[in-house]
Design an enzyme around this catalytic site. Structure first.
Site, PDB file in Angstrom:
ATOM      1  N   LYS A   1       0.817  -1.222   0.000  1.00  0.00           N
ATOM      2  CA  LYS A   1       0.000   0.000   0.000  1.00  0.00           C
ATOM      3  C   LYS A   1       0.846   1.265   0.000  1.00  0.00           C
ATOM      4  O   LYS A   1       0.477   2.257  -0.608  1.00  0.00           O
ATOM      5  CB  LYS A   1      -0.991  -0.002   1.164  1.00  0.00           C
ATOM      6  CG  LYS A   1      -2.102  -1.021   0.970  1.00  0.00           C
ATOM      7  CD  LYS A   1      -3.341  -0.694   1.775  1.00  0.00           C
ATOM      8  CE  LYS A   1      -4.483  -1.622   1.348  1.00  0.00           C
ATOM      9  NZ  LYS A   1      -5.712  -1.411   2.047  1.00  0.00           N
TER      10      LYS A   1
ATOM     11  N   LYS B   1      -4.890  -7.839  -6.774  1.00  0.00           N
ATOM     12  CA  LYS B   1      -6.141  -8.090  -6.051  1.00  0.00           C
ATOM     13  C   LYS B   1      -7.255  -7.171  -6.549  1.00  0.00           C
ATOM     14  O   LYS B   1      -6.993  -6.001  -6.851  1.00  0.00           O
ATOM     15  CB  LYS B   1      -5.850  -7.816  -4.571  1.00  0.00           C
ATOM     16  CG  LYS B   1      -6.967  -8.110  -3.617  1.00  0.00           C
ATOM     17  CD  LYS B   1      -6.507  -7.865  -2.191  1.00  0.00           C
ATOM     18  CE  LYS B   1      -6.762  -6.446  -1.769  1.00  0.00           C
ATOM     19  NZ  LYS B   1      -7.522  -6.281  -0.549  1.00  0.00           N
TER      20      LYS B   1
ATOM     21  N   LYS C   1     -11.030  -1.837  -3.973  1.00  0.00           N
ATOM     22  CA  LYS C   1     -11.865  -0.627  -4.074  1.00  0.00           C
ATOM     23  C   LYS C   1     -11.057   0.532  -4.625  1.00  0.00           C
ATOM     24  O   LYS C   1     -11.581   1.408  -5.284  1.00  0.00           O
ATOM     25  CB  LYS C   1     -12.354  -0.209  -2.683  1.00  0.00           C
ATOM     26  CG  LYS C   1     -13.337  -1.140  -2.050  1.00  0.00           C
ATOM     27  CD  LYS C   1     -13.801  -0.508  -0.738  1.00  0.00           C
ATOM     28  CE  LYS C   1     -13.850  -1.502   0.376  1.00  0.00           C
ATOM     29  NZ  LYS C   1     -12.671  -1.490   1.241  1.00  0.00           N
TER      30      LYS C   1
HETATM   31  N1  AQP Z   1     -10.050  -9.206  -3.834  1.00  0.00           N
HETATM   32  C1  AQP Z   1     -10.468  -9.774  -2.714  1.00  0.00           C
HETATM   33  N2  AQP Z   1     -10.710 -11.104  -2.670  1.00  0.00           N
HETATM   34  C2  AQP Z   1     -11.146 -11.694  -1.533  1.00  0.00           C
HETATM   35  N3  AQP Z   1     -11.391 -11.001  -0.381  1.00  0.00           N
HETATM   36  C3  AQP Z   1     -11.161  -9.672  -0.391  1.00  0.00           C
HETATM   37  N4  AQP Z   1     -11.289  -8.714   0.540  1.00  0.00           N
HETATM   38  C4  AQP Z   1     -10.932  -7.511   0.022  1.00  0.00           C
HETATM   39  N5  AQP Z   1     -10.569  -7.656  -1.258  1.00  0.00           N
HETATM   40  C5  AQP Z   1     -10.698  -8.981  -1.550  1.00  0.00           C
HETATM   41  C6  AQP Z   1     -11.749  -8.959   1.906  1.00  0.00           C
HETATM   42  O1  AQP Z   1     -12.815  -8.063   2.176  1.00  0.00           O
HETATM   43  C7  AQP Z   1     -12.779  -7.701   3.561  1.00  0.00           C
HETATM   44  C8  AQP Z   1     -12.885  -6.215   3.677  1.00  0.00           C
HETATM   45  O2  AQP Z   1     -11.739  -5.621   3.094  1.00  0.00           O
HETATM   46  P1  AQP Z   1     -11.414  -4.122   3.441  1.00  0.00           P
HETATM   47  O3  AQP Z   1     -12.317  -3.241   2.729  1.00  0.00           O
HETATM   48  O4  AQP Z   1     -11.431  -3.928   4.891  1.00  0.00           O
HETATM   49  O5  AQP Z   1      -9.919  -3.910   3.018  1.00  0.00           O
HETATM   50  P2  AQP Z   1      -9.080  -4.351   1.812  1.00  0.00           P
HETATM   51  O6  AQP Z   1      -8.706  -5.789   1.960  1.00  0.00           O
HETATM   52  O7  AQP Z   1      -7.951  -3.385   1.742  1.00  0.00           O
HETATM   53  O8  AQP Z   1     -10.077  -4.207   0.575  1.00  0.00           O
HETATM   54  P3  AQP Z   1      -9.897  -3.368  -0.723  1.00  0.00           P
HETATM   55  O9  AQP Z   1     -11.109  -3.554  -1.544  1.00  0.00           O
HETATM   56  O10 AQP Z   1      -8.597  -3.695  -1.367  1.00  0.00           O
HETATM   57  O11 AQP Z   1      -9.913  -1.881  -0.197  1.00  0.00           O
HETATM   58  P4  AQP Z   1      -8.890  -0.717  -0.409  1.00  0.00           P
HETATM   59  O12 AQP Z   1      -8.718  -0.590  -1.898  1.00  0.00           O
HETATM   60  O13 AQP Z   1      -9.540   0.461   0.216  1.00  0.00           O
HETATM   61  O14 AQP Z   1      -7.622  -1.117   0.282  1.00  0.00           O
HETATM   62  C9  AQP Z   1     -11.471  -8.254   4.136  1.00  0.00           C
HETATM   63  O15 AQP Z   1     -11.760  -9.426   4.881  1.00  0.00           O
HETATM   64  C10 AQP Z   1     -10.664  -8.592   2.936  1.00  0.00           C
HETATM   65  O16 AQP Z   1      -9.808  -9.684   3.171  1.00  0.00           O
END
Ligand code: AQP
Length: 338
Positions: free
Chosen positions: A115, A199, A202
């Site tokens: 990140k 991955k 968002k």
């Molecule tokens: N691509 C993914 N595949 C499977 N699980 C996923 N999770 C996130 N992306 C995937 C799971 O969703 C839960 C919530 O995630 P989060 O929003 O708290 O944080 P994150 O993992 O950082 O998700 P994003 O979408 O990638 O958000 P940003 O872009 O803001 O950092 C978690 O249980 C995560 O494992």
């Protein structure tokens, strides 16, 4: 008040939720809520500010994640739905855990490296210490099980290390249970539709990288049509998939949404072309997303209702966490006055 089994998880209000969030995490939240004595589902707004947020957008996104929980089928009577910042126990415990955790442990966290990227010196300290706050999110309820996607496995291991050290060096007994990660087998890591090595996220700048849980049927069809594939034929074996990340991801999505396995999906599409796989996937995804979108739109119309759910959830959560943090403070030697 502590429980023999208690499930906790959270989602960051950092933008519109996608299929990865649903298949990797939220779908499991719903399935688990009736199997545990207590379930707590949190909107982790304090994690969100580890990167810059617009306050109005953040407020909107917090309600939106709460609405997604409700639309997915989390029952507020059974589970506590709340925003992290409304329960001060999380940050109260986080400070103590900051002093229990070791710098070397945090230096190993790969998500920070991903990140922060090349601009590490300019990343917030919050982004670096995020896994400590996450440990506090879990331990302030003595949660025993945490459903997450595979990307959070390392953070869960850190939470276990912190709990172990606190138990050994401070409490002198098993004060904290060691939380177990619950990682689904099929949808543990859904990848971007534009790059099978990244991955689904968002914060990906391209909307075409992910399917939002509020996408229209037309958007879903369009996004799958544009999903990246490679120039080859459909692979014949699972082993071949390892070198074909985009195809593996499409088949993984198919397996996750049909509650099957990667091997079963591969057998089904072995002699088909990519466009058949993509259009089948679009149809299945529409069936998953449409009811969700309709329900979420309905819930979002009533912000008073969402706020009431969040307030009641926070009250439930505070009642569980406050005595636990009080005990931690006592173990640490802090004087408490009425
Ligand atoms: N691509 C993914 N595949 C499977 N699980 C996923 N999770 C996130 N992306 C995937 C799971 O969703 C839960 C919530 O995630 P989060 O929003 O708290 O944080 P994150 O993992 O950082 O998700 P994003 O979408 O990638 O958000 P940003 O872009 O803001 O950092 C978690 O249980 C995560 O494992």
């Amino acid at each position: 008040m502590s429980f023999t089994n208690c499930v906790l998880s959270g989602v960051q209000p950092t933008g519109a939720l996608h299929l990865g969030n649903y298949l990797g995490a939220i779908k499991n939240f719903v399935a688990l809520q009736s199997d545990y004595e207590q379930s707590l589902y949190c909107v982790v707004d304090q994690h969100a500010i580890t990167v810059s947020q617009n306050p109005e957008e953040l407020r909107k996104n917090v309600r939106s994640v709460a609405a997604a929980y409700l639309a997915a089928g989390i029952d507020p009577k059974q589970s506590a739905i709340f925003n992290q910042s409304a329960v001060s126990a999380h940050t109260q415990l986080a400070w103590v855990l900051n002093c229990v955790a070791r710098l070397g442990w945090l230096n190993r966290m790969t998500q920070f490296k991903e990140k922060a990227g090349k601009n590490k010196e300019n990343a917030s300290i919050g982004l670096y210490t995020y896994p400590i706050l996450m440990a506090a999110d879990i331990l302030c309820y003595k949660a025993t099980h945490v459903p997450v996607g595979a990307d959070q496995k390392q953070h869960l291991e850190l939470a276990r290390d912190i709990a172990t050290r606190f138990n050994l060096e401070h409490a002198g007994y098993d004060f904290f249970p060691l939380p177990e990660p619950l990682i689904g087998e099929t949808a543990m890591r859904i990848m971007s539709l534009r790059d099978g090595t990244k991955k689904m996220s968002k914060s990906d700048p391209s909307d075409y990288a992910r399917i939002h849980l509020t996408d229209s049927d037309e958007d879903i069809i369009k996004k799958f049509k544009k999903a990246k594939t490679d120039g080859g034929e459909m692979p014949a074996t699972i082993e071949e998939l390892e070198e074909r990340p985009e195809i593996k991801n499409l088949l993984t999505l198919h397996a996750a949404m049909t509650n099957g396995t990667l091997a079963k999906s591969l057998t089904e599409f072995k002699s088909q072309n990519f466009s058949t796989l993509k259009s089948t996937l679009a149809d299945i995804t529409i069936e998953v997303v449409r009811p969700f979108r309709i329900e979420m739109t309905k819930v979002l119309e009533d912000t008073d209702y969402i706020d009431t759910i969040l307030q009641e959830g926070a009250m439930k959560a505070r009642a569980i966490a406050s005595p636990i943090v009080k005990d931690v403070y006592d173990i640490m030697g802090f004087l408490a006055f009425k």
